[in-house]
Design a protein around this motif. Structure first.
Motif, PDB file in Angstrom:
ATOM      1  N   LEU A   1      -2.288  12.924  -3.045  1.00  0.00           N
ATOM      2  CA  LEU A   1      -0.965  12.473  -3.457  1.00  0.00           C
ATOM      3  C   LEU A   1      -0.848  10.971  -3.221  1.00  0.00           C
ATOM      4  N   HIS A   2      -0.056  10.313  -4.070  1.00  0.00           N
ATOM      5  CA  HIS A   2       0.159   8.869  -3.969  1.00  0.00           C
ATOM      6  C   HIS A   2       1.624   8.556  -3.679  1.00  0.00           C
ATOM      7  N   THR A   3       2.331   9.557  -3.192  1.00  0.00           N
ATOM      8  CA  THR A   3       3.767   9.461  -2.953  1.00  0.00           C
ATOM      9  C   THR A   3       4.105  10.118  -1.632  1.00  0.00           C
ATOM     10  N   SER A   4       5.025   9.508  -0.902  1.00  0.00           N
ATOM     11  CA  SER A   4       5.488  10.091   0.353  1.00  0.00           C
ATOM     12  C   SER A   4       6.198  11.416   0.099  1.00  0.00           C
TER      13      SER A   4
ATOM     14  N   CYS B   1       6.275  11.957  -8.395  1.00  0.00           N
ATOM     15  CA  CYS B   1       5.147  12.054  -7.462  1.00  0.00           C
ATOM     16  C   CYS B   1       3.849  11.804  -8.227  1.00  0.00           C
ATOM     17  N   GLY B   2       3.008  10.949  -7.667  1.00  0.00           N
ATOM     18  CA  GLY B   2       1.705  10.677  -8.258  1.00  0.00           C
ATOM     19  C   GLY B   2       0.640  11.560  -7.640  1.00  0.00           C
ATOM     20  N   VAL B   3      -0.231  12.109  -8.481  1.00  0.00           N
ATOM     21  CA  VAL B   3      -1.309  12.981  -7.998  1.00  0.00           C
ATOM     22  C   VAL B   3      -2.615  12.562  -8.672  1.00  0.00           C
TER      23      VAL B   3
ATOM     24  N   ASP C   1       0.862  -1.172   0.000  1.00  0.00           N
ATOM     25  CA  ASP C   1       0.000   0.000   0.000  1.00  0.00           C
ATOM     26  C   ASP C   1       0.905   1.231   0.000  1.00  0.00           C
ATOM     27  N   PHE C   2       1.258   1.717  -1.191  1.00  0.00           N
ATOM     28  CA  PHE C   2       2.132   2.881  -1.304  1.00  0.00           C
ATOM     29  C   PHE C   2       1.314   4.162  -1.225  1.00  0.00           C
ATOM     30  N   PRO C   3       1.846   5.232  -0.614  1.00  0.00           N
ATOM     31  CA  PRO C   3       3.206   5.337  -0.087  1.00  0.00           C
ATOM     32  C   PRO C   3       3.394   4.552   1.215  1.00  0.00           C
TER      33      PRO C   3
ATOM     34  N   GLY D   1       6.905   6.617  -7.595  1.00  0.00           N
ATOM     35  CA  GLY D   1       8.121   7.221  -7.053  1.00  0.00           C
ATOM     36  C   GLY D   1       8.559   6.727  -5.693  1.00  0.00           C
ATOM     37  N   GLN D   2       7.969   5.673  -5.176  1.00  0.00           N
ATOM     38  CA  GLN D   2       8.368   5.117  -3.875  1.00  0.00           C
ATOM     39  C   GLN D   2       9.809   4.625  -3.933  1.00  0.00           C
TER      40      GLN D   2
END
Length: 434
Positions: free
Chosen positions: A360-363, A373-375, A187-189, A221-222
């Protein structure tokens, strides 16, 4: 017409292993002196401070023709534009080779591969006898994947968000040879190294032979804790393949420090080398047991060059890699990493805090992300958002969609300005209100 001697001197100057600020490369004559002067006066300045020095990065941007485009390129995680000096080097090599390819390619340009191997080894912190030059990460990693001697029932552990071509390669081996290919779902981030490492550890059985891990997950981008995974795997006698397509040339690291067994990357991403260039690294003791993907006269020899018997290919592209390394080292790997992370944080934090509907889907922690970075935006799927950004604002991104991800991937580079990112933020604000 210049003499053959002049041509040889040109090539010798372009391919010799030299520092980024030597007088024997295009980068030195175009930008190197200015950057060297800056570094001399600010050599002790922390990379984080340099990352915020807009005057410095404004100068760097001048080295990229992409910075003058009407289209805002924010998909550098796919393919990065090469700097102008790289373009010029490739054009020069093409002009030379085209005068007589059978002579100038094989007897002149081909002689530049060994100096280039040395230069790549210096950048990677590796032994040159462990470096093979190829065309992209898919070729490098497929060579390793298909070259390993695995038996029916042997197990390989990967991740559900490894790069598709690597998933397909392992799936193909599974279908043809009966190896067991397992994928972990995360489950990212994710911001817990031990949880990630434990997931791989718990999937191991007595039949596990290989762990395949992606250094920077291309979808979101993890950054994965590669070194810790490798250490855990080696304690159990398991080899590790690392996909470094999105980390090499961006994150400041040396390949052997990851403690992996095999590593493949594309050089046309963050290193900004010519499109269609890549690199493979493997521990020297493994070379003899890996079969080359393309035939070689001595496929079991312990010479890394057996992985380069590709036949006729673009020698000008290969030699252009050297100028990309000059440009990269002229900036400085740590400064580059911190600048790209700063650019990502600049837009991502603003979007998260001040634009409604944005997720956002990235830390945003430095240990777990850098440039990618995913948005996403509530009420829109990723292809809709991607299309709106381009058709309305000429902002080029890419939609990342599979069973686990539905977001737009945004990836700046060193030629991206804060003004560019303000344009992105304004577009996201407007789309969110519409």
């Amino acid at each position: 017409m210049e003499s053959l001697q002049n041509r040889r001197e040109f090539l010798r100057g372009a391919t010799l292993l030299a520092s980024a600020f030597s007088s024997s490369n295009l980068f030195a004559t175009s930008m190197g002196n200015e950057l060297a002067t800056y570094h001399k006066g600010h050599g002790a300045k922390p990379a984080l401070d340099v990352a915020r020095d807009e005057d410095y990065w404004s100068f760097v941007r001048q080295g990229y023709s992409a910075s003058f485009s009407n289209i805002l390129i924010l998909n550098n995680g796919g393919v990065s534009p090469p700097p102008i000096v790289v373009q010029e080097a490739v054009e020069n090599y093409h002009r030379l080779a085209d005068q007589g390819p059978s002579y100038y390619m094989w007897r002149i340009l081909d002689q530049g591969r060994e100096p280039l191997r040395q230069k790549l080894a210096g950048l990677a912190g590796a032994n040159a006898e462990e470096i093979a030059i190829n065309r992209n990460a898919t070729e490098a990693l497929n060579t390793i994947i298909f070259g390993m001697e695995l038996q029916r029932g042997d197990e390989v552990i990967g991740c559900h968000l490894d790069y598709p071509n690597m998933v397909h390669a392992w799936t193909q081996r599974s279908q043809r040879e009966g190896i067991v290919y397992k994928q972990l779902a995360f489950d990212f981030p994710a911001e817990d190294d031990e949880a990630i490492v434990s997931a791989y550890r718990e999937a191991i059985t007595p039949r596990t032979k290989v762990i395949h891990v992606t250094h920077v997950i291309n979808w979101v981008g993890q950054i994965m804790p590669v070194k810790k995974i490798c250490q855990m795997a080696h304690e159990r006698g398991i080899e590790v393949i690392v996909d470094g397509a999105h980390s090499f040339g961006l994150l400041d690291f040396k390949i052997p420090d990851l403690e992996c067994d095999y590593f493949g990357t594309s050089l046309h991403k963050f290193l900004s080398a010519p499109v269609g260039t890549g690199m493979m690294w493997m521990k020297r003791e493994h070379i003899g047991k890996i079969w080359p993907l393309v035939c070689d006269g001595e496929p079991k020899r312990s010479d890394i060059r057996k992985f380069e018997t590709l036949g006729t290919r673009s020698f000008p592209l290969e030699q252009g890699i050297g100028e990309a390394i000059n440009f990269h080292e002229g900036i400085g790997p740590k400064r580059k990493e911190e600048r790209v992370r700063y650019l990502k944080d600049y837009w991502a934090k603003e979007a998260l805090e001040h634009i409604p509907r944005v997720r956002l889907h990235t830390s945003l922690l430095a240990a777990y992300s850098c440039g990618i970075c995913g948005v996403s935006m509530d009420g829109m799927d990723a292809p809709e958002l991607d299309a709106a950004l381009f058709t309305r604002y000429k902002i080029h991104t890419t939609a990342m969609v599979n069973d686990y991800v539905n977001c737009v991937r945004i990836t700046p580079h060193v030629y991206t300005s804060l003004k560019d990112l303000d344009r992105l933020l304004e577009a996201l604000h407007t789309i969110a209100r519409s």
